[in-house]
Design an enzyme around this catalytic site. Sequence first.
Site, mmCIF file in Angstrom:
data_model
loop_
_atom_site.group_PDB
_atom_site.id
_atom_site.type_symbol
_atom_site.label_atom_id
_atom_site.label_comp_id
_atom_site.label_asym_id
_atom_site.label_seq_id
_atom_site.Cartn_x
_atom_site.Cartn_y
_atom_site.Cartn_z
ATOM 1 N N GLU A 284 37.182 48.744 40.046
ATOM 2 C CA GLU A 284 37.544 48.889 41.465
ATOM 3 C C GLU A 284 37.612 50.358 41.874
ATOM 4 O OE1 GLU A 284 41.139 46.859 42.617
ATOM 5 O OE2 GLU A 284 40.107 44.954 42.862
ATOM 6 N N HIS A 305 29.398 38.611 16.566
ATOM 7 C CA HIS A 305 28.569 37.453 16.221
ATOM 8 C C HIS A 305 27.980 36.803 17.471
ATOM 9 C CE1 HIS A 305 29.887 37.435 11.942
ATOM 10 N NE2 HIS A 305 30.841 38.167 12.492
ATOM 11 N N LYS A 419 36.360 37.529 50.699
ATOM 12 C CA LYS A 419 37.498 36.918 51.396
ATOM 13 C C LYS A 419 37.087 36.476 52.797
ATOM 14 C CE LYS A 419 41.062 39.730 49.181
ATOM 15 N NZ LYS A 419 42.036 40.791 49.400
HETATM 16 O O1 PA5 Z 1 43.912 46.689 43.095
HETATM 17 C C1 PA5 Z 1 44.078 46.021 44.091
HETATM 18 O O2 PA5 Z 1 44.470 46.535 45.156
HETATM 19 C C2 PA5 Z 1 43.838 44.529 44.095
HETATM 20 O O3 PA5 Z 1 43.395 44.037 42.899
HETATM 21 C C3 PA5 Z 1 45.127 43.809 44.445
HETATM 22 O O4 PA5 Z 1 46.085 44.119 43.493
HETATM 23 C C4 PA5 Z 1 44.931 42.293 44.506
HETATM 24 O O5 PA5 Z 1 43.928 41.981 45.428
HETATM 25 C C5 PA5 Z 1 46.223 41.616 44.907
HETATM 26 O O6 PA5 Z 1 46.666 42.111 46.136
HETATM 27 P P1 PA5 Z 1 48.129 41.839 46.621
HETATM 28 O O7 PA5 Z 1 49.075 42.464 45.688
HETATM 29 O O8 PA5 Z 1 48.182 42.473 48.001
HETATM 30 O O9 PA5 Z 1 48.319 40.343 46.694
#
Ligand code: PA5
Length: 446
Positions: A284, A305, A419
């Site tokens: 990310e 393996h 989303k």
């Molecule tokens: O790194 C990030 O921002 C995402 O992976 C969030 O942690 C994930 O989408 C969960 O979001 P939230 O804590 O708002 O539910």
Amino acid sequence: MLRLDISRVKKAVTEEELNSLIPDLRRAHETLINKEGPGSEYTGWLELPEKTDKDELSRLKAAADKIRRGSSVLVVIGIGGSYLGARAAIEFIKGGFYNSGATSPEIYFLGNGLSTDYYNEIIRIIGDRDFSVNVISKSGGTTEPAVAFRLFKSLIEEKYGKEDARTRIFATTDARRGALKTLADAEGYECFVIPDDIGGRYSVLTPVGLLPMLAAGIDADRVLGGARTMMTRLVCEKSLKSAAWRYAGIRNALYNTGKNIELLTYFEPRFRFAAEWWKQLFGESEGKENKGIFPASAEFTADLHSLGQYIQQGERTLFETIVNFRAEKEDVIIPHMRDDFDGLNYLSGKSISYINDKAYAGTALAHEDGGVPNLTIELSGANEECFGALVYFFEFSCALSGYMLGVNPFNQPGVEEYKRNMFALLDKPGFGELAGKLRERLDGNK
Ligand code: PA5
């Protein structure tokens, strides 16, 4: 606690090449610690190990005690950065079979997917036992955990009644905003804060990770202590003596020669979720603007393996980071057999960890020979201090690496795409126009 061995990348990245990156590394380091780069408003994790709120930590410990005394099961609801770090810590420190041990409570993670089977299994496992819920969401509105919490709120209220249920629900969320915060205030749930300046994937050392860790009997002070030691080292060390400089520098140099997949490998299954957490952190943070190293992971020796053939002889776009550590002190010894029916007497009296060590050494050399440069992160154990140190090391290195790549390592704009489509296809109000377009495309594909 943590040591980086770069001897098996020296053929791929020379000393000279690494030295030539020093100005870039220095720039990235200064940008990060002076909070001058893109996304700097999300760098609160930098000083977190020494700034953890003492009152909040005491409340977390009290909440964990209450959970441990009154519940056989803790259901932790969250996804992504609100899930992976806590699970990584529990499995790394307590072992992958944590739930089968004698400790209480068992901990199950929910809201990290939408599988009906998984829901049903968790509900069956809880049965009529006492349980508590820790719902974690920074935004307070992420669909997967929100769906899980709606269901578990109704189950817990059904079992205990609304009054008692509220004492068994713990919300970890934003200090002020979001649907979860509004609900928690209205219902009187105990709340823990995810600081504004810390994004999801950098939040494992906040209440996001600390409450589940404490509930599992992990010593949070030791975790924070390990992170603090690493922080002191990495923030001050502005040279290639810094493990983070060498890791970020080598990643960057290898990427520039076409090594665009990093395989994080390990020889202890208890590291599985730490690898999952690492994939989110780097994926990310760096994967944007059509750039970035793809983070993958493999568990050895099992995956030698399966993926081993590709790693050794497939397309040469891989490099490898091996996390090597010894978890258990107690050895398992290979017995001697008089008839030597399997020809393994050459190993009798040796331990499984001795064989695992040789598997590691042999693999690292074979991969280097096959054109897969590899680094090793040596950890001194699988304990709290090592976990804290490792988390901070990866976070710091990832931020440096992202700045060297020229991206904002603290946003994740691409996560929104699926989303929007999912909301449209679920007929969420406000997504009508997109829903029409998507349905046309789906019908056209039939
Ligand atoms: O790194 C990030 O921002 C995402 O992976 C969030 O942690 C994930 O989408 C969960 O979001 P939230 O804590 O708002 O539910």
